[in-house]
Design an enzyme around this catalytic site. Structure first.
Site, short mmCIF file in Angstrom:
data_model
loop_
_atom_site.label_atom_id
_atom_site.label_comp_id
_atom_site.label_asym_id
_atom_site.label_seq_id
_atom_site.Cartn_x
_atom_site.Cartn_y
_atom_site.Cartn_z
N GLU A 25 0.85 -1.19 0.00
CA GLU A 25 0.00 0.00 0.00
C GLU A 25 0.88 1.24 0.00
O GLU A 25 2.10 1.14 0.20
CB GLU A 25 -0.93 -0.01 1.22
CG GLU A 25 -1.99 -1.10 1.13
CD GLU A 25 -2.94 -1.16 2.31
OE1 GLU A 25 -4.07 -1.61 2.10
OE2 GLU A 25 -2.56 -0.79 3.42
N HIS A 43 -9.05 9.28 3.22
CA HIS A 43 -8.69 8.18 2.32
C HIS A 43 -8.99 8.66 0.90
O HIS A 43 -10.07 9.20 0.64
CB HIS A 43 -9.51 6.93 2.65
CG HIS A 43 -8.95 5.69 2.01
ND1 HIS A 43 -8.99 5.47 0.66
CD2 HIS A 43 -8.31 4.62 2.55
CE1 HIS A 43 -8.41 4.31 0.39
NE2 HIS A 43 -7.99 3.77 1.53
N ARG A 56 -0.73 8.64 1.56
CA ARG A 56 -2.15 8.91 1.40
C ARG A 56 -2.52 10.40 1.38
O ARG A 56 -3.40 10.82 0.64
CB ARG A 56 -2.85 8.24 2.56
CG ARG A 56 -4.19 7.77 2.28
CD ARG A 56 -4.64 6.92 3.41
NE ARG A 56 -4.47 5.52 3.12
CZ ARG A 56 -4.91 4.56 3.91
NH1 ARG A 56 -5.53 4.87 5.03
NH2 ARG A 56 -4.75 3.31 3.58
N HIS A 112 -11.26 9.41 7.03
CA HIS A 112 -11.02 7.98 7.22
C HIS A 112 -10.44 7.62 8.58
O HIS A 112 -10.88 6.67 9.21
CB HIS A 112 -10.05 7.54 6.11
CG HIS A 112 -9.74 6.09 6.11
ND1 HIS A 112 -10.70 5.12 5.95
CD2 HIS A 112 -8.55 5.41 6.22
CE1 HIS A 112 -10.13 3.92 5.96
NE2 HIS A 112 -8.83 4.08 6.14
N ARG A 143 -0.82 8.71 9.23
CA ARG A 143 -0.69 7.26 9.48
C ARG A 143 -0.29 6.51 8.22
O ARG A 143 -0.87 6.71 7.15
CB ARG A 143 -2.03 6.72 9.97
CG ARG A 143 -2.05 5.23 10.20
CD ARG A 143 -3.43 4.80 10.60
NE ARG A 143 -4.36 4.99 9.53
CZ ARG A 143 -4.90 4.00 8.83
NH1 ARG A 143 -4.64 2.74 9.11
NH2 ARG A 143 -5.76 4.26 7.85
P1 FAD Z 1 -13.39 -0.03 16.32
O1 FAD Z 1 -13.04 -1.25 15.60
O2 FAD Z 1 -14.04 1.05 15.55
O3 FAD Z 1 -14.39 -0.45 17.50
C1 FAD Z 1 -15.00 0.55 18.29
C2 FAD Z 1 -15.97 -0.12 19.26
O4 FAD Z 1 -16.37 0.84 20.22
C3 FAD Z 1 -17.25 -0.63 18.62
O5 FAD Z 1 -17.57 -1.87 19.20
C4 FAD Z 1 -18.29 0.41 19.04
O6 FAD Z 1 -19.60 -0.10 19.17
C5 FAD Z 1 -17.76 0.79 20.40
N1 FAD Z 1 -18.19 2.10 20.89
C6 FAD Z 1 -18.00 3.32 20.34
N2 FAD Z 1 -18.52 4.28 21.13
C7 FAD Z 1 -19.05 3.66 22.21
C8 FAD Z 1 -19.75 4.10 23.37
N3 FAD Z 1 -20.02 5.39 23.62
N4 FAD Z 1 -20.18 3.17 24.27
C9 FAD Z 1 -19.96 1.85 24.06
N5 FAD Z 1 -19.29 1.38 22.98
C10 FAD Z 1 -18.85 2.27 22.07
N6 FAD Z 1 -6.67 -0.11 9.35
C11 FAD Z 1 -5.72 -1.00 9.03
O7 FAD Z 1 -4.72 -1.16 9.76
N7 FAD Z 1 -5.84 -1.73 7.88
C12 FAD Z 1 -6.89 -1.61 7.04
O8 FAD Z 1 -6.97 -2.30 6.05
C13 FAD Z 1 -7.90 -0.67 7.37
N8 FAD Z 1 -8.97 -0.51 6.54
C14 FAD Z 1 -9.99 0.31 6.96
C15 FAD Z 1 -11.15 0.40 6.17
C16 FAD Z 1 -12.22 1.15 6.62
C17 FAD Z 1 -13.47 1.23 5.78
C18 FAD Z 1 -12.14 1.85 7.85
C19 FAD Z 1 -13.30 2.67 8.34
C20 FAD Z 1 -10.99 1.80 8.61
C21 FAD Z 1 -9.90 1.03 8.17
N9 FAD Z 1 -8.73 0.93 8.93
C22 FAD Z 1 -7.76 0.05 8.57
C23 FAD Z 1 -8.64 1.58 10.24
C24 FAD Z 1 -8.94 0.53 11.33
O9 FAD Z 1 -9.95 -0.32 10.87
C25 FAD Z 1 -9.36 1.16 12.63
O10 FAD Z 1 -8.48 2.17 13.01
C26 FAD Z 1 -9.39 0.12 13.74
O11 FAD Z 1 -10.15 -1.00 13.36
C27 FAD Z 1 -9.96 0.72 15.01
O12 FAD Z 1 -10.13 -0.31 15.94
P2 FAD Z 1 -10.67 0.04 17.37
O13 FAD Z 1 -10.71 -1.23 18.14
O14 FAD Z 1 -9.92 1.18 17.92
O15 FAD Z 1 -12.16 0.59 17.12
C1 SIN Z 2 -7.27 0.41 2.71
O1 SIN Z 2 -7.50 -0.78 2.58
O2 SIN Z 2 -7.02 1.18 1.80
C2 SIN Z 2 -7.32 0.98 4.08
C3 SIN Z 2 -6.07 0.67 4.76
C4 SIN Z 2 -5.93 1.52 5.97
O3 SIN Z 2 -6.70 2.44 6.18
O4 SIN Z 2 -4.99 1.25 6.72
#
Ligand code: FAD
Ligand code: SIN
Length: 527
Positions: free
Chosen positions: A111, A233, A279, A340, A375
């Site tokens: 990437e 993104h 990015r 993003h 990032r």
């Molecule tokens: P999340 O996975 O967002 O989980 C948050 C949790 O908190 C959820 O369960 C939600 O319900 C809960 N929550 C939120 N607010 C509250 C509240 N007030 N009370 C109770 N619960 C709450 N990163 C990569 O490294 N590789 C990738 O390929 C990649 N692709 C991506 C594609 C997309 C479309 C997106 C949106 C992001 C992508 N990212 C990627 C970024 C990455 O997915 C996120 O940064 C990461 O998954 C965040 O994980 P997390 O556990 O911090 O939060």
């Molecule tokens: C993507 O698959 O392009 C998202 C990857 C990322 O946000 O880290």
């Protein structure tokens, strides 16, 4: 009152990693604001960056991360995340995540900003696979309880109760099923609520990403850092019916080209790495081309690759585009940039410790120092796992299984004279207004004038929301709006403090990188 040993607010990659580590030692509640798979984790496409191939090494991954971060990464944090990455990926594999293989070896994606192929992936829906396996393992654990449709409103701390000089967290007020508010107490709390993409009109993020954890921690007195660095993104599907569907950067890694609507390529005019530039540069280039030519979108073209290859490697994207009438094997995909990833967040140390006793953060809600001003792609699932594990380790060192809370006399939630509101329109109107001016004034390209306008708007709305919040019975919509407004304000104020252009923060008033390398830090109470 409910009481657990560990309270995990958020069940994405960070929260579930922590929960699985601490569950051997005590009871764990994991809160999910909505359903179990409504998280950014479940939506992640590209994959997890970690060193594994023979032509790769830790120094290269560290170097790539530092370059993307534009001078603001904390090198010690980058080193520890990169060094601990392969162990966390191995754990996922042991738990049952079956990353794609080719001829017996892992098939690694490339990437933007990565000098080597190092992204482990599961076709184009890696995050869903990771979320599924983590949920499965957590569900098997007798000590882990999932609480769905539970909205953490605010942290309960000794300082808020006016009880002690040193601040310690005791629990959180939680809204269950949009009906009843109860305090949930725990010896240790992990805040893992993910990102805040919903502060912008156009975002790749799921609806749960309203910055709740950032707002809660800030209101509890934890400083937030680097909120001006919001990553856009470059390629989200442009279609009137597609709300927020991402087209993974891995597609550009496999040779997809960006063109204007007339088919003219433009990325080489903006950066020597063309489509694989970091990015921020690609997003800005697209924004520039769209504005210059008055066009609503650009095109992402991968039609030169074999149809079989595309269907195998990008099945979810292929099917989704087809549903919108676009066959990506035969025609280019219309795309636009969208908000993003929130590089800033709750300031913490190398174990996710926030400075408030017993309160930790991990995942996108945290600002650990890994990402700096931008990032590197696929470093965030990795960060969530590394910090989930590190926060668990540190929590266990001082874990008190016999913790008693009776001395604190924690009050029930006071609804006072609040009444039911029939003015739902006030919430939707304000929500829409914030997201629109954040997009127009605090987006990819900023100016002092735009930021000033945004600040006065957001402060006016903040007062309105505060009044509404106290006068009416709270609902999830109102709570999200309150958090969204605060996180927007923190983003604007951080952007105003940075008098230079660096990484994701680009302003026409200070287009150069400054000499001073400093994090932006905002403390509570607000100034
Ligand atoms: P999340 O996975 O967002 O989980 C948050 C949790 O908190 C959820 O369960 C939600 O319900 C809960 N929550 C939120 N607010 C509250 C509240 N007030 N009370 C109770 N619960 C709450 N990163 C990569 O490294 N590789 C990738 O390929 C990649 N692709 C991506 C594609 C997309 C479309 C997106 C949106 C992001 C992508 N990212 C990627 C970024 C990455 O997915 C996120 O940064 C990461 O998954 C965040 O994980 P997390 O556990 O911090 O939060
Ligand atoms: C993507 O698959 O392009 C998202 C990857 C990322 O946000 O880290």
């Amino acid at each position: 009152m409910k009481k657990y040993d560990f309270l995990v607010i958020g069940g994405g990659v960070a929260g579930l990693t922590y929960a699985l580590k601490v569950a051997e030692y005590g009871s764990v509640a994991v809160l999910f604001k909505k359903g179990l798979t409504e998280s950014s984790t479940a939506w992640a496409q590209g994959g997890v960056a970690a060193v594994s191939s023979k032509d790769d090494n830790y120094d290269l991954h560290i170097q790539d991360t530092l370059i993307a971060g534009a001078g603001l990464c904390h090198k010690d944090i980058v080193e520890l995340v990169v060094n601990e990455g392969p162990d966390r990926v191995d754990e996922l594999i042991q738990m049952g995540v079956s990353f794609d293989k080719e001829d017996g070896d892992y098939h690694l994606h490339k990437e933007g900003g990565h000098s080597r192929r190092r992204i482990y992936h599961f076709a184009d829906h890696t995050g869903y696979e990771i979320q599924k396996i983590l949920l499965m393992r957590a569900r098997e654990h007798p000590k882990i309880e999932f609480l769905e449709n539970t909205f953490a409103i605010d942290l309960i701390t000794t300082q808020k109760l006016g009880l002690s000089e040193s601040n310690q967290v005791l629990g959180a007020y939680v809204l269950f099923n949009n009906q009843e508010i109860q305090p949930v107490l725990a010896d240790k709390i992990l805040m893992a609520t993910g990102g805040a993409g919903k502060i912008y009109l156009y975002t790749s993020n799921p609806d749960v990403a309203t910055g709740d954890g950032i707002a809660m921690c800030y209101r509890a007195g934890v400083p937030v850092s680097n909120m001006e660095f919001f990553q856009f993104h470059p390629t989200c599907l442009y279609h009137p019916k597609a709300k927020n569907f991402l087209i993974t950067e891995a597609m550009r890694g496999e040779g997809a080209k960006l063109t204007r609507i007339n088919g003219e390529e433009f990325m080489k005019d903006h950066h020597e790495l063309a489509e694989l530039a970091p990015r921020d540069i690609v997003a800005r280039a697209i924004d520039f081309e769209m504005k210059k030519h008055g066009e609503d979108y650009v095109l992402l073209d991968i039609t030169h690759r074999e149809s079989k290859f595309l269907k195998e490697h990008f099945p979810k994207i292929y099917e989704t585009c087809l549903r919108y009438g676009i066959d990506l094997t035969k025609e280019p995909i219309p795309v636009v940039p969208a908000a993003h990833y929130c590089c800033g967040g709750v300031k913490c140390d190398e174990f996710g410790f926030t400075g408030i006793e017993n309160l930790y953060v991990a995942g996108e809600v945290a600002c650990t120092g890994l990402h700096g001003a931008n990032r590197l792609a696929s470093n965030s699932l990795l960060e969530g796992m590394v910090f989930g594990e590190r926060a668990a380790k540190r929590s266990l060192e001082s874990f008190n299984k016999d913790r008693e809370f009776s001395e604190f006399k924690i009050p029930e939630w006071d609804i006072g004279t609040a009444t039911d509101s029939d003015e739902q329109v006030v919430i939707t109107q304000t929500w829409d207004e914030i997201r629109r001016f954040m997009w127009n004034y605090v987006g990819i390209v900023r100016t002092n004038k735009r930021l000033n306008r945004a600040l006065s708007r957001v402060q006016f709305l903040q007062n309105e929301i505060d009044e509404y919040y106290w006068n009416f019975i709270v609902t999830t919509d109102l709570l999200e709006l309150r958090n969204l407004c605060l996180v927007s304000e923190l983003t604007i104020k951080s952007a105003m403090q940075r008098k230079e252009s660096r990484g994701l923060h680009y302003t026409l008033d200070y287009p150069e990188v400054g000499d001073e390398v400093v994090d932006t830090i905002l403390t509570y109470p607000k100034k």
